[in-house]
Design a protein around this motif. Structure first.
Motif, PDB file in Angstrom:
ATOM      1  N   PHE A  82     -45.674-158.785  76.683  1.00 22.01           N
ATOM      2  CA  PHE A  82     -46.819-157.967  76.277  1.00 22.01           C
ATOM      3  C   PHE A  82     -48.120-158.783  76.192  1.00 22.01           C
ATOM      4  CE2 PHE A  82     -43.001-155.819  75.025  1.00 22.01           C
ATOM      5  CZ  PHE A  82     -43.238-154.524  75.466  1.00 22.01           C
ATOM      6  N   PHE A  87     -50.508-157.242  81.916  1.00 19.79           N
ATOM      7  CA  PHE A  87     -51.138-155.942  82.111  1.00 19.79           C
ATOM      8  C   PHE A  87     -51.772-155.956  83.502  1.00 19.79           C
ATOM      9  CE2 PHE A  87     -51.424-153.806  77.858  1.00 19.79           C
ATOM     10  CZ  PHE A  87     -50.672-154.740  77.159  1.00 19.79           C
ATOM     11  N   CYS A  98     -50.387-150.937  81.169  1.00 20.75           N
ATOM     12  CA  CYS A  98     -49.609-151.778  80.246  1.00 20.75           C
ATOM     13  C   CYS A  98     -48.167-151.946  80.755  1.00 20.75           C
ATOM     14  CB  CYS A  98     -49.636-151.167  78.851  1.00 20.75           C
ATOM     15  SG  CYS A  98     -48.545-149.756  78.650  1.00 20.75           S
ATOM     16  N   ARG A 100     -45.529-150.860  79.710  1.00 21.11           N
ATOM     17  CA  ARG A 100     -44.754-149.608  79.648  1.00 21.11           C
ATOM     18  C   ARG A 100     -45.247-148.581  80.658  1.00 21.11           C
ATOM     19  NH1 ARG A 100     -40.208-149.345  76.122  1.00 21.11           N
ATOM     20  NH2 ARG A 100     -40.672-147.138  75.863  1.00 21.11           N
ATOM     21  N   HIS A 102     -48.379-147.297  80.971  1.00 20.71           N
ATOM     22  CA  HIS A 102     -49.440-146.383  80.561  1.00 20.71           C
ATOM     23  C   HIS A 102     -50.810-146.921  80.983  1.00 20.71           C
ATOM     24  CE1 HIS A 102     -46.684-143.844  78.421  1.00 20.71           C
ATOM     25  NE2 HIS A 102     -46.202-144.900  77.762  1.00 20.71           N
ATOM     26  N   PHE A 123     -56.306-148.786  74.921  1.00 26.50           N
ATOM     27  CA  PHE A 123     -55.330-147.775  75.335  1.00 26.50           C
ATOM     28  C   PHE A 123     -55.420-146.569  74.404  1.00 26.50           C
ATOM     29  CE2 PHE A 123     -53.003-149.713  78.788  1.00 26.50           C
ATOM     30  CZ  PHE A 123     -53.506-150.992  78.738  1.00 26.50           C
ATOM     31  N   ASN A 127     -50.508-142.605  73.370  1.00 27.74           N
ATOM     32  CA  ASN A 127     -49.440-143.419  73.958  1.00 27.74           C
ATOM     33  C   ASN A 127     -48.956-144.505  73.000  1.00 27.74           C
ATOM     34  OD1 ASN A 127     -49.266-142.138  76.480  1.00 27.74           O
ATOM     35  ND2 ASN A 127     -51.025-143.281  77.248  1.00 27.74           N
ATOM     36  N   CYS A 128     -49.912-145.252  72.437  1.00 29.91           N
ATOM     37  CA  CYS A 128     -49.528-146.397  71.594  1.00 29.91           C
ATOM     38  C   CYS A 128     -48.914-145.950  70.262  1.00 29.91           C
ATOM     39  CB  CYS A 128     -50.743-147.286  71.336  1.00 29.91           C
ATOM     40  SG  CYS A 128     -51.379-148.056  72.831  1.00 29.91           S
ATOM     41  N   CYS A 131     -45.240-145.418  70.841  1.00 30.96           N
ATOM     42  CA  CYS A 131     -44.575-146.350  71.772  1.00 30.96           C
ATOM     43  C   CYS A 131     -43.457-147.117  71.069  1.00 30.96           C
ATOM     44  CB  CYS A 131     -45.613-147.327  72.317  1.00 30.96           C
ATOM     45  SG  CYS A 131     -44.890-148.562  73.398  1.00 30.96           S
ATOM     46  N   ARG A 134     -44.325-150.824  70.365  1.00 32.19           N
ATOM     47  CA  ARG A 134     -45.585-151.032  69.641  1.00 32.19           C
ATOM     48  C   ARG A 134     -45.606-152.339  68.832  1.00 32.19           C
ATOM     49  NH1 ARG A 134     -50.101-148.404  67.776  1.00 32.19           N
ATOM     50  NH2 ARG A 134     -50.801-149.304  65.824  1.00 32.19           N
ATOM     51  N   CYS A 137     -46.325-155.252  70.855  1.00 32.23           N
ATOM     52  CA  CYS A 137     -47.545-155.206  71.662  1.00 32.23           C
ATOM     53  C   CYS A 137     -48.809-155.337  70.817  1.00 32.23           C
ATOM     54  CB  CYS A 137     -47.556-153.881  72.428  1.00 32.23           C
ATOM     55  SG  CYS A 137     -48.844-153.765  73.656  1.00 32.23           S
ATOM     56  N   ARG A 145     -53.476-150.382  71.255  1.00 28.73           N
ATOM     57  CA  ARG A 145     -53.637-151.735  71.790  1.00 28.73           C
ATOM     58  C   ARG A 145     -54.995-151.891  72.475  1.00 28.73           C
ATOM     59  NH1 ARG A 145     -50.634-156.338  74.072  1.00 28.73           N
ATOM     60  NH2 ARG A 145     -52.341-157.761  74.507  1.00 28.73           N
TER      61      ARG A 145
HETATM   62  S1  SF4 Z   1     -48.282-150.183  72.510  1.00 27.76           S
HETATM   63 FE1  SF4 Z   1     -49.604-149.062  73.951  1.00 27.76          FE
HETATM   64  S2  SF4 Z   1     -50.319-150.608  75.373  1.00 27.76           S
HETATM   65 FE2  SF4 Z   1     -48.574-151.476  74.304  1.00 27.76          FE
HETATM   66  S3  SF4 Z   1     -46.821-151.080  75.629  1.00 27.76           S
HETATM   67 FE3  SF4 Z   1     -46.966-149.407  74.156  1.00 27.76          FE
HETATM   68  S4  SF4 Z   1     -48.200-147.834  75.149  1.00 27.76           S
HETATM   69 FE4  SF4 Z   1     -48.492-149.730  76.289  1.00 27.76          FE
END
Ligand code: SF4
Length: 245
Positions: A82, A87, A98, A100, A102, A123, A127-128, A131, A134, A137, A145
């Motif tokens: 991460f 990225f 990222c 993952r 996204h 981001f 999504n985060c 996640c 998380r 990351c 993030r």
């Molecule tokens: S925390 Fe956000 S930026 Fe990090 S891997 Fe998950 S979705 Fe992607």
């Protein structure tokens, strides 16, 4: 023909960059004015930044050869998957992707504390926030993030250097700095190079020239009399370390 230069200089003017980083441009400017620019310049770790890798090449056609600092982030240390280097950056679309998969939500160009152009990427909360990765990351409690990266040329130069700087070929070239490090060490031990005996840059510069001339005479004398080169010296503490075969 490639001309290499190895250097270790000091500079006393205040700059937003660190003192060692700030001398790179004045060194190249001074060498340029004397038509003495090398094609390659071997520099110590503290002198080589992403900006210098690009600007030395663009402004002076000088390739800086030296390691850059590794990414100091906690992600690089504990969860390298991460780290920002993992990225993907799409420069045309101005988005990052990222690990993952996204896509980033915002991309804004800013100026950092050193006056350098950087890009802030963020981001999305949607999504985060949910996640599964998380905690590996980001350490933000609720925020998504964020990433701060250099502009494209500098980011690419930095990533490329980090990839090659531990290869045998790079290290073989960089090892030529050992010569100047030995010279600096001799200057410090024989001529108290670290302290100026005078006030002002002009007198200090003259002192350095006398020191260099004196060291050249010492070396010439050693060479004419067949004095062998010194071997690597170790501290007393290091000599206590058990030898491995
Ligand atoms: S925390 Fe956000 S930026 Fe990090 S891997 Fe998950 S979705 Fe992607």
């Amino acid at each position: 023909m490639k001309i290499r230069l190895t250097s270790l200089l000091t500079f006393t003017q205040p700059y937003p960059l660190s003192r060692s980083e700030a001398v790179v441009e004045p060194i190249h400017q001074a060498l340029s004015e004397k038509s003495l620019l090398p094609s390659e310049h071997l520099m110590d770790l503290g002198y080589v930044t992403a900006g210098h890798l690009v600007s030395s090449q663009e402004n002076y056609e000088v390739e800086l050869i030296g390691p850059v600092r590794s990414d100091p982030s906690w992600q690089t240390k504990h969860h390298p998957k991460f780290a920002s280097s993992n990225f993907q950056i799409d420069w045309e679309k101005q988005v990052a992707i990222c690990p993952r998969g996204h896509t980033s939500q915002t991309w804004s160009e800013k100026t950092d504390k050193k006056g350098q152009s950087v890009i802030n990427i963020r981001f999305s909360q949607s999504n985060c926030g949910v996640c599964a990765s998380r905690s590996r990351c980001t350490r933000a409690k609720t925020e998504p993030r964020g990433l701060t990266i250099h502009t494209q040329k500098e980011h690419t130069a930095l990533q490329n250097r980090r990839e090659v700087q531990n290869t045998p070929q790079f290290l073989k070239t960089y090892n030529q700095r050992a010569g100047i490090e030995g010279t600096i060490s001799q200057g410090v031990r024989r001529s108290a190079l670290r302290q100026s005996r005078y006030l002002g840059l002009a007198k200090t510069h003259l002192q350095h020239i006398f020191m260099a001339a004196g060291l050249n005479l010492c070396r010439l004398d050693a060479w004419l009399n067949g004095v062998p080169l010194a071997t690597t010296r170790y501290s007393r503490f290091m000599t206590l370390k058990p030898k491995t075969s």
